[in-house]
Design a protein around this motif. Structure first.
Motif, mmCIF file in Angstrom:
data_model
loop_
_atom_site.group_PDB
_atom_site.id
_atom_site.type_symbol
_atom_site.label_atom_id
_atom_site.label_comp_id
_atom_site.label_asym_id
_atom_site.label_seq_id
_atom_site.Cartn_x
_atom_site.Cartn_y
_atom_site.Cartn_z
ATOM 1 N N PHE A 179 0.816 -1.218 0.000
ATOM 2 C CA PHE A 179 0.000 0.000 0.000
ATOM 3 C C PHE A 179 0.851 1.270 0.000
ATOM 4 O O PHE A 179 0.530 2.242 -0.674
ATOM 5 C CB PHE A 179 -0.942 0.001 1.206
ATOM 6 C CG PHE A 179 -2.067 -0.997 1.077
ATOM 7 C CD1 PHE A 179 -2.923 -0.960 0.002
ATOM 8 C CD2 PHE A 179 -2.246 -1.975 2.038
ATOM 9 C CE1 PHE A 179 -3.958 -1.868 -0.127
ATOM 10 C CE2 PHE A 179 -3.275 -2.896 1.921
ATOM 11 C CZ PHE A 179 -4.129 -2.847 0.835
ATOM 12 N N GLY A 180 1.936 1.262 0.734
ATOM 13 C CA GLY A 180 2.796 2.446 0.757
ATOM 14 C C GLY A 180 3.450 2.725 -0.583
ATOM 15 O O GLY A 180 3.689 3.873 -0.951
ATOM 16 N N VAL A 181 3.759 1.663 -1.346
ATOM 17 C CA VAL A 181 4.358 1.812 -2.668
ATOM 18 C C VAL A 181 3.310 2.276 -3.676
ATOM 19 O O VAL A 181 3.621 2.992 -4.638
ATOM 20 C CB VAL A 181 4.976 0.476 -3.126
ATOM 21 C CG1 VAL A 181 5.645 0.618 -4.479
ATOM 22 C CG2 VAL A 181 5.980 -0.020 -2.108
ATOM 23 N N LEU B 241 -1.491 3.443 6.677
ATOM 24 C CA LEU B 241 -0.699 4.667 6.591
ATOM 25 C C LEU B 241 -1.556 5.908 6.841
ATOM 26 O O LEU B 241 -1.097 6.864 7.469
ATOM 27 C CB LEU B 241 -0.033 4.745 5.218
ATOM 28 C CG LEU B 241 1.035 5.812 5.013
ATOM 29 C CD1 LEU B 241 2.176 5.646 6.007
ATOM 30 C CD2 LEU B 241 1.565 5.759 3.586
ATOM 31 N N SER B 242 -2.793 5.893 6.364
ATOM 32 C CA SER B 242 -3.667 7.063 6.547
ATOM 33 C C SER B 242 -3.934 7.334 8.025
ATOM 34 O O SER B 242 -3.939 8.484 8.471
ATOM 35 C CB SER B 242 -4.996 6.842 5.815
ATOM 36 O OG SER B 242 -4.793 6.753 4.425
ATOM 37 N N ARG C 138 -2.875 10.433 13.048
ATOM 38 C CA ARG C 138 -2.329 10.454 14.400
ATOM 39 C C ARG C 138 -1.184 11.469 14.511
ATOM 40 O O ARG C 138 -1.082 12.203 15.491
ATOM 41 C CB ARG C 138 -1.842 9.052 14.758
ATOM 42 C CG ARG C 138 -1.151 8.944 16.090
ATOM 43 C CD ARG C 138 -2.121 8.926 17.253
ATOM 44 N NE ARG C 138 -1.404 9.034 18.512
ATOM 45 C CZ ARG C 138 -0.834 8.001 19.133
ATOM 46 N NH1 ARG C 138 -0.904 6.792 18.598
ATOM 47 N NH2 ARG C 138 -0.204 8.169 20.277
ATOM 48 N N LEU C 139 -0.332 11.502 13.489
ATOM 49 C CA LEU C 139 0.791 12.442 13.492
ATOM 50 C C LEU C 139 0.285 13.892 13.508
ATOM 51 O O LEU C 139 0.869 14.756 14.165
ATOM 52 C CB LEU C 139 1.663 12.202 12.255
ATOM 53 C CG LEU C 139 2.900 13.095 12.102
ATOM 54 C CD1 LEU C 139 3.903 12.807 13.219
ATOM 55 C CD2 LEU C 139 3.542 12.894 10.737
ATOM 56 N N LYS C 140 -0.800 14.128 12.799
ATOM 57 C CA LYS C 140 -1.341 15.482 12.693
ATOM 58 C C LYS C 140 -1.834 16.005 14.030
ATOM 59 O O LYS C 140 -1.825 17.215 14.279
ATOM 60 C CB LYS C 140 -2.483 15.488 11.677
ATOM 61 C CG LYS C 140 -2.909 16.862 11.219
ATOM 62 C CD LYS C 140 -3.881 16.755 10.047
ATOM 63 C CE LYS C 140 -4.211 18.127 9.486
ATOM 64 N NZ LYS C 140 -5.086 18.037 8.301
ATOM 65 N N PRO D 285 4.124 11.123 1.303
ATOM 66 C CA PRO D 285 3.149 11.758 0.403
ATOM 67 C C PRO D 285 3.253 13.284 0.456
ATOM 68 O O PRO D 285 3.572 13.869 1.477
ATOM 69 C CB PRO D 285 1.793 11.284 0.952
ATOM 70 C CG PRO D 285 2.104 10.091 1.802
ATOM 71 C CD PRO D 285 3.475 10.330 2.355
ATOM 72 N N VAL D 286 2.948 13.913 -0.662
ATOM 73 C CA VAL D 286 3.028 15.361 -0.735
ATOM 74 C C VAL D 286 1.921 16.039 0.057
ATOM 75 O O VAL D 286 2.006 17.226 0.348
ATOM 76 C CB VAL D 286 2.961 15.825 -2.203
ATOM 77 C CG1 VAL D 286 4.179 15.340 -2.963
ATOM 78 C CG2 VAL D 286 1.695 15.335 -2.877
#
Length: 288
Positions: free
Chosen positions: A99-101, A218-219, A224-226, A240-241
């Motif tokens: 999925f990350g790729v 990943l989403s 969580r990071l946000k 991701p951009v």
């Protein structure tokens, strides 16, 4: 004798008029008349009696009519069958990506698929990184792109991309003041680790600690990071951009680059066309 001439003949016979036939075919009356004259010359018979009121079939035209109808119907049917044959005989290539790729290469691969639609039926899917080897071994996939090298003797694996690992931080994080992060800088903060379905983060050299979060989603980790003061290590090429709320930093913990791998079954599993198409795709998309 051309199929165009047969279509013009049938149009005139059905309309009983060269002018009306020309209108139905969206061509000039002269074009219809010329095509019928050439057909009559080739057959050495007159197919129509031309009058001021229209056109009537001669006995030869009446004899020719059902055969011209059958020939045009056979031509149209064959044309449709050949379109089906084209779709049937295109090489089907099933490509699965971790999925990350997927975020990195899906757009390029979709564009490549559209450009080469007549040669291959490229089916693109996402899956967990941990499932990639199983997808190949079970022959549910012909190609996989993954973060993990595959050692199965039936499979061929090569790195297609080297990428450094970067630390993502929310912009308000205190560590954003530093350009390079060390092990000591990160001790007090929880790590958000993208695992791709593995039991540990494949590119992070340390075991998860209490308070760290491991996930194959990943989403959810970006969300969580946000909203947290944690940090997230990711291969630089994979960031991701849309992470405009975060900044990236180099980290001394990870010195070696990480790879993205292209893996296939051994050549013996494919016909020559499929194998050559996969090689062309690898060269055009990944430059290898």
């Amino acid at each position: 004798m051309e199929i165009r001439q047969l279509r013009y003949f049938l149009a005139v016979a059905n309309a009983r008029s060269f002018l009306q036939a020309a209108d139905s075919l969206y061509v000039s009356r002269q074009a219809v008349s010329k095509a019928i004259t050439q057909l009559e010359d080739e057959l050495n018979v007159s197919l129509f009696v031309r009058t001021q009121n229209g056109a009537m079939m001669t006995p030869a035209g009446i004899y020719f009519y059902p055969r011209a109808t059958a020939l045009t119907a056979d031509f149209d049917r064959l044309k449709g069958e050949m379109l089906e044959v084209d779709r049937t005989y295109r090489s089907r290539i099933r490509l699965y990506m971790a999925f990350g790729v997927y975020d990195m290469f899906a757009r390029q691969l979709h564009d490549y698929s559209e450009k080469h639609w007549s040669e291959m039926d490229l089916q693109i899917h996402g899956c967990l990184d941990s499932d990639c080897e199983m997808m190949l071994a079970d022959r549910r996939a012909d190609v996989v792109l993954s973060f993990s090298p595959i050692s199965n003797h039936m499979l061929v694996t090569a790195p297609i991309l080297d990428t450094s690992v970067q630390i993502l931080l929310r912009r308000s994080h205190p560590l954003c003041e530093k350009s390079v992060l060390t092990r000591e800088d990160l001790q007090a903060w929880p790590a958000l680790l993208y695992t791709g379905g593995h039991n540990a983060c494949p590119w992070w050299p340390e075991e998860a600690r209490r308070g760290d979060e491991l996930s194959a989603d990943l989403s959810s980790l970006f969300s969580r990071l946000k909203e947290s003061d944690g940090y997230m290590p990711l291969p630089e090429a994979m960031i991701p951009v849309y992470a405009d709320f975060a900044e990236r930093r180099a980290c001394t913990l990870v010195k070696e680059p990480w790879h993205i791998y292209y893996s296939t079954l051994t050549p013996a599993y494919y016909d020559a066309l499929t194998y050559n198409l996969m090689g062309a795709m690898e060269k055009d998309i990944f430059g290898k």
